[in-house]
Design an enzyme around this catalytic site. Sequence first.
Site, PDB file in Angstrom:
ATOM      1  CD  GLU A   1      -7.132   7.899   2.843  1.00 23.39           C
ATOM      2  OE1 GLU A   1      -6.962   8.513   1.784  1.00 23.39           O
ATOM      3  OE2 GLU A   1      -7.969   6.964   2.966  1.00 23.39           O
TER       4      GLU A   1
ATOM      5  CD  GLN B   1      -3.238   0.262   2.038  1.00 26.16           C
ATOM      6  OE1 GLN B   1      -3.870   1.284   1.844  1.00 26.16           O
ATOM      7  NE2 GLN B   1      -3.333  -0.418   3.147  1.00 26.16           N
TER       8      GLN B   1
END
Lengths: 747, 327
Positions: free
Chosen positions: A714, A647
Amino acid sequence: MKDYFFQDSVGKPMDRVDGRQKVTGAAKYSAEYELPNMTHAVLVGSIIAKGRIKSMDTKKAENAPGVLAVLYHQNAPKVPGYVQAAHPSEPKPVGQPLRAFYDDKVYFNGQPVAVVVADTLERAMYAAHLVKVTYEEEKHATDFTKNVSKAFLPTAAQRNPKHPLNDYVRGKKDAYKTADIKIEQEYVIPTEVHNPMELQSIVAHWEANDKLTVYDKTQAVIGTQNAFAKDWDIPVENVKVIATFVGGAFGNGLHTWPHETAAIMAAKKVNRPVKLVLTREQMFTMVGYRPHAWQKVGMSATPDGKITAITHEAIGQTSSYEEFTESTLQQTRMMYTSPNVTTRYRILPLDVSTPIWMRGPGEATGAFALESALDEMAHVIGMDPLEFRMRNHTDRDPEKDLPWSTKYLKEAMQMGAERIGWSKRPNIPGTLKNGEWLVGYGMGVGTFGANRGRAKVRAVLHDDGTVVLQCATTDIGPGTGTAMVQIAAQNLGLAPEKIIFELGSSLYPPSPSQGGSATVASVGSAVHAACKALQQRLATLVADNDAGFKGATADKLTFDNGYLSLAATPAARVSFADVLKRQKLKEIEVTEESKPGDERTKYSMYSYSVHFAEVHVHPLTGQIKVAKIVSCADAGTIVNTKTAGNQMIGGAVGGIGMALTEGTVMDHRFGRYVTKDLAEYHVPVHADAPAIDVFFVNKPDLINNPNGTKGIGEIAIIGVAPAIANAVFNATGKRIRELPITPDKLI
Amino acid sequence: MNQFQYVQPAKSKAAIDTVTKDQTAMFIAGGTNLLDLMKRGIVTPEKLVDINKLPLKKIQKENGAVRIGALALNGETAEDKLVLEKHPLLSQALNAGASAQLRNMATVGGNMLQRTRCPYFYDTALPCNKREPGTGCGALEGYNRMHAIFGHSEKCIAVHPSDMSVALAALDATVLVSGPKGDRKIPFADFHRLPGDTPHIETNLQKGELILAVDLPENPYTKNIHYLKIRDRASYAFALISVAAALDLDGSNIRSARLAMGGVAHKPWRLTEAENFLAGKPATETTFRQAADLAMRGAKAFEHNKFKLKLGPNAIVQALKNAAGVA
């Protein structure tokens, strides 16, 4: 009771539980569902930016081979929910989300104005070209710069003085203006489009007049279920939403969009299942985007590197019919010790479609300005930007005046500086070379709220010793199922191979939408609770029925590798399966809900990242190569270092795109995009991505949730773009404040 | 996409006959550009004549030249032993184009014929004289960052997108074609056209004419060559500016040079004046800069592509430096 880290499932770089399905093509995405009698729908988009539909000639299309229906505002089935003032939708903006084929109004170029349904995709595509629409055009406003004076405080903030989007002042307002050492700069990012690999798609099927099933690309299974139930005025349980696999989304699946309703309408009309897949071009106007934003940062500091004031203003683009807002200025309010901080957020409505959250929503935009400004100020006072950040580090949240739940940003910064070789960074820009190429180093910090929501998980232990867990959450790519299996293995005392986590269906217990980096904290906590409840059930069963375990309670028992045992009585050891078999139980089932408590009023909770970049710039041709990125994250317990690392790498590549390649261009004479495919909208390719090294602090935040996790999605991207822009400055002495930094800006 | 017929003839003559007689018929080879155009309704052939069965795939020596069949794939041409040995500049240019997947589908003949990537050409909702003569040039006063600085007209400022063709222009290629009136050879410089008043006519091929092969004459440019492509991302992006540079060096002196640019005109832009200037000069940055300035004479930019006036000469200098090995 054993320490949380006793068992070692959590933290292992376990392979994805669905990896084989994904690489062999066995994983089924929404557009791949085939139902008997399937039909295909293709949308027709408007070619004006503002006005009304004057006429719609559908005869040719209707007469084309295989065409079953052509729907538009005058003949589309009525959506009961549309008669209300607003229909439910995430986010909940002020305004009216676009309603499919509701009336003759055109709000943006590319707005769906008709849908053609045919027996094959090719026939539907062909017929869609035959629909002739004439318009009554009105003057449109799409140019951000020319209309910027029309920006205003979002209505939600105007109505509520406590709304976080209101202007914020800590200390003295705009205090930087009167300081001796100050900077004041403007920063611009263009509209960016999510462009996940998978196109937005839906298969809509009315199984009965009041019973709807959709195979839908979404990040919000329950949100979508509720929205369609309300739209079509049918019981929630009559809407089934399936999203077992999602091929990336980055935020554009957090909303229900008109194309979904168009497919559902069409299915109603032709009384057959309808498949609708957007084209890549339609992805630019029909499913949101990261809004164009203008920002200004004013900052002052003392010569020895203490920030004395920051003022950060931002204006984000929205549509004329909805107020889309995002948290662009949060990092400025809490990241640095400055005694004086002012933030002002405004939105600018234009004749364009509504934006939607895109990875690192708001904060990725804000951090570009803030972290660039930090670098600019460090340069002004001649201080190393890493040292400058260290000197202004906050040990307590200065905005909320609360302690952090956990914060290991300093450790992350030190870790990253070492790994990138920060000591090689020249203090004077443009002085380090590698052959003809100028070399520079830059850094950027990112933060995002360590969010957690309410989620429910069902867990079933079968008498063969396997466990199936279920939750409506999606997996848009981070490896949610894998992480949940690991958390279950850890908290149940069972090998991961014996655990299955089922997701992506509204038939399972509810979860929040998969957004805001909150899935592991929310759903993972519910998995934790469900596993503990199962253990409790097992403990009760053996205590009640097995002499060796008489009086045993869960906290006295050891659960390990599918067995439970009593330390004090070595003979008392039995497998989970045998516990059930002895009682002639086929299975035991628990459903547990988990939600945050009042810890959020006592602590401030954020995830943190710091990104370091080494870039090479060719002085003659302006070519830019990112030579290396090091990303370090303080994101609590890392459940799976492989998928979490994955990620982070994806976020870094997204950040390269933000910094160097991505941005749409509109021709404002027509209010229409002129870069709207993957050849012209430059998502970074492999050749743009260097070695990206990821490191985690990996210390639990047990205040946040029982697994100690904080979100990653994020912070993986927030701060990457300024790290690269700062490195470009360090290499060349050129400060580019308008993204993307393309070669033409550096010659 | 409109409905169309599809035929796959085994002989060139049958293919040529079909396209000659049928106004709406088109050849298709790799289809990497044509299918895109059809999906967007920009071209609407009613018959596709698939030429992939024709024996036009070979790369071989022919009278001292290297002859590349029109159906040779971009990918295999770039890696062909003969091409690498005799014309490595072509190999570099091919590898700078598109993506590996596209290069494995696209043919050499098709590559020459690919249409511009001008966004106004690709969007049927916007004006474009190339797509629909008489509607105006959308780019002229619109978004023209990628557009021409040489040879444009008021009717069209689009650029030719091919990398391969830039190298072919520099290497004095000849295009072999066959048509209803027989076979002929077209010097590469005369193959593509400038837009003038007829931007919709992009080459001097006649209706029904089929590209059979490209001939590259023997030349000394096997060592000091460089294809430099400046673009917005590292791969799979069209050129902001590209330069094909080839030098024949005698020690540190230039015997002769070949130079062509991409991303600057409606056709691959050969820089003959600069080539002549370089001949007999020392291979130094000063010489290269003078040649680049000469090459840029007459350039005219628009609102968003002014950077090409600076990037162009810089890229020429850098390509020549790389070719000469003085970088």
